[in-house]
Scaffold this active site. Structure first.
Site, mmCIF file in Angstrom:
data_model
loop_
_atom_site.group_PDB
_atom_site.id
_atom_site.type_symbol
_atom_site.label_atom_id
_atom_site.label_comp_id
_atom_site.label_asym_id
_atom_site.label_seq_id
_atom_site.Cartn_x
_atom_site.Cartn_y
_atom_site.Cartn_z
ATOM 1 N N ASN A 1 163.068 36.571 77.420
ATOM 2 C CA ASN A 1 163.399 37.910 76.583
ATOM 3 C C ASN A 1 164.820 37.978 76.487
ATOM 4 O O ASN A 1 165.421 38.878 75.952
ATOM 5 C CB ASN A 1 162.623 39.125 77.236
ATOM 6 C CG ASN A 1 161.519 39.062 77.732
ATOM 7 O OD1 ASN A 1 160.664 38.267 76.751
ATOM 8 N ND2 ASN A 1 161.038 39.229 78.764
ATOM 9 N N HIS B 1 152.930 49.083 77.691
ATOM 10 C CA HIS B 1 153.228 48.245 78.867
ATOM 11 C C HIS B 1 152.744 48.847 80.165
ATOM 12 O O HIS B 1 152.540 50.006 80.242
ATOM 13 C CB HIS B 1 154.644 48.083 78.850
ATOM 14 C CG HIS B 1 155.082 47.193 79.880
ATOM 15 N ND1 HIS B 1 155.587 47.522 81.209
ATOM 16 C CD2 HIS B 1 155.317 45.858 79.847
ATOM 17 C CE1 HIS B 1 156.006 46.234 81.800
ATOM 18 N NE2 HIS B 1 155.877 45.154 80.735
ATOM 19 N N GLU C 1 156.039 52.432 71.824
ATOM 20 C CA GLU C 1 156.961 51.325 72.249
ATOM 21 C C GLU C 1 157.588 51.025 70.854
ATOM 22 O O GLU C 1 157.253 51.209 69.756
ATOM 23 C CB GLU C 1 156.329 50.187 72.595
ATOM 24 C CG GLU C 1 155.914 50.439 74.143
ATOM 25 C CD GLU C 1 155.512 49.252 74.720
ATOM 26 O OE1 GLU C 1 155.857 47.678 74.014
ATOM 27 O OE2 GLU C 1 155.036 49.182 75.794
ATOM 28 N N ASP D 1 159.335 53.708 74.529
ATOM 29 C CA ASP D 1 159.688 52.685 75.595
ATOM 30 C C ASP D 1 160.416 51.592 74.472
ATOM 31 O O ASP D 1 159.585 51.029 73.762
ATOM 32 C CB ASP D 1 158.700 52.031 76.164
ATOM 33 C CG ASP D 1 158.774 50.938 77.225
ATOM 34 O OD1 ASP D 1 159.907 50.251 76.889
ATOM 35 O OD2 ASP D 1 158.284 50.736 78.008
ATOM 36 N N LYS E 1 166.352 42.508 79.041
ATOM 37 C CA LYS E 1 166.028 41.514 78.196
ATOM 38 C C LYS E 1 167.189 41.288 76.964
ATOM 39 O O LYS E 1 167.982 40.556 77.594
ATOM 40 C CB LYS E 1 164.825 42.421 77.428
ATOM 41 C CG LYS E 1 163.478 42.154 78.145
ATOM 42 C CD LYS E 1 162.287 43.129 78.070
ATOM 43 C CE LYS E 1 161.152 42.934 79.112
ATOM 44 N NZ LYS E 1 160.593 44.128 79.301
#
Ligand SMILES: *Cc1c(COP(=O)(O)O)cnc(C)c1O
Length: 403
Positions: free
Chosen positions: A46, A132, A174, A203, A238
């Protein structure tokens, strides 16, 4: 016998083809990872901007260590909150046009803290089905009634909203979905929140550092005011290439979390050096050279994949899944790619819905055009070889799938 289910559950995972094992990375250099003495091009990180190995970020870590030491030494309400943490919070709050920001050791902790603090007694959480695990776990453990709407289905969202009974409603989605790489229709989410007097929470783990004019994620990309999106959670592990996470919002929200979020209060603050390094990484994110390279790489991958007839999902992000459909086939494809020096992780149920087991390709600014070409060639060859095998052994593989 105590805990006898452990062996049985592990055996079940093996039998179903869902058994997981960790892979140890021996070292990494220039986007190449070494595992068990073999080298692979890494399409499973990521680290979208390649900032983990950026010289300036590494230097900032070292300077932070010299100034503040290796760890923070305490929880933030004791003596763990440093000038480095405060500066990172202030810079982020200003960049995101929010009153305030609070730092957490991980996105997992931030999501748990948010759900448990906002919903200590009652309330309604209406979350996208593909949220998630860290958020869903937090929501489940809270006192809220959790309802999940079909992925990006705003009619379903409205229907679920009309069933809520409390006056404390949180709509959660998200910025970029971690397994599909797609994004919600943010205008629709904002409209739903306004119409129902709910709060919208995003998110932004996979959007922060990547999307928006300055790379600051959904708030930046859609110009969302604090009123439109009262809660945003972003992570540093990430695209930013360090570790940790933050929640941004109103003075009252952040002050409330400082007073009531147990994951914040009872946990050692992350190392101040990490805040110094993160702040430097953020300056690179906003400058944008790495983001430009990432977006060029995404465009090149999609163009070549389309040319070669590979089926892609509707993702414009660094996450480019290739859905395979069976866990054994996903693992076999991943192994076949590894034979060709390409590291592409397989994602299986329960991380993704049953029947959508897949290869999850993640692209990075650190990939060269020839790396992406090698990936496409490898995918085509691996597919051919798996299909040839499947003619003989598909029945077997699906019945007795193992890793
Ligand atoms: C990775 C991730 C998290 C958790 O963040 P960590 O800092 O790794 O704990 C939360 N939400 C989403 C969508 C993620 O992808």
């Amino acid at each position: 016998m105590a805990f006898e289910f452990i062996d049985a559950q592990l055996a079940q995972r093996q039998q179903d083809g869902y058994y997981r094992q960790r892979t140890c990375i021996d070292y990494e250099r220039d986007g190449v990872i070494a595992i068990n003495g073999q080298h692979y091009l890494n399409f499973g990180s990521n680290d979208y901007l390649g900032l983990r190995h950026n010289q300036g970020v590494l230097q900032a870590w070292v300077e932070g260590l010299a100034q503040f030491g290796g760890g923070s030494g305490a929880s933030p309400l004791v003596t763990g909150y440093s000038a480095a943490h405060r500066e990172l919070e202030q810079v982020l709050a200003e960049a995101l046009n929010r009153d305030a920001v609070l730092l957490f050791s991980s996105g997992f902790a931030a999501n748990q803290a948010l759900c448990q603090a906002l919903f200590a007694e009652q309330g309604d959480i209406i979350a996208d089905k593909y949220m998630h695990a860290s958020f869903i776990e937090g929501a489940t453990a809270s006192a809220a009634r959790l309802r999940r709407f079909a992925h990006n289905d705003y009619t379903h969202l409205s229907a679920l909203l009309s069933k809520t009974t409390s006056s404390h409603r949180l709509i959660a989605s998200e910025g970029v979905f971690s397994m599909d790489g797609d994004s919600p229709d943010v205008a629709k989410l904002v409209a739903s929140a306004e119409a129902s007097d709910s709060w919208l929470m995003l998110d932004d783990a996979h959007a922060f550092g990547v999307t928006g004019e300055y790379g600051l994620g959904s708030i930046d990309a859609y110009q969302l005011s604090q009123q439109q999106c009262p809660v945003v959670m972003g992570t540093f592990g990430k695209a930013v290439g360090t570790a940790g996470a933050f929640i941004a919002g109103s003075h009252a929200l952040i002050d409330y979390l400082v007073n009531y979020a147990r994951h914040y209060i009872y946990s050692t603050a992350f190392p101040p050096a990490q805040a110094v390094a993160t702040l430097h990484a953020l300056s690179l994110v906003t400058q944008g050279a790495e983001r430009e390279q990432l977006h060029a790489n995404i465009a090149h991958f999609r163009a070549r994949a389309n040319q070669e007839g590979l089926t892609l999902m509707a993702s414009q992000s660094a996450i480019q899944p290739v859905v395979v459909g069976s866990p054994t086939r996903a693992v076999a494809l991943s192994a076949e790619l590894a034979n060709r020096g390409l590291w592409v992780p397989a994602m299986r149920h329960p991380t993704v819905p049953k029947g959508t087991d897949r290869l999850r390709i993640t692209l990075s600014a650190s990939h060269a055009t020839r790396d992406i070409d090698a990936l496409i060639d490898g995918l085509l060859l691996a597919q051919d070889s798996i299909l040839a095998n499947a003619d003989h052994s598909e029945h077997d593989a699906d019945d007795h799938g193992t890793d």
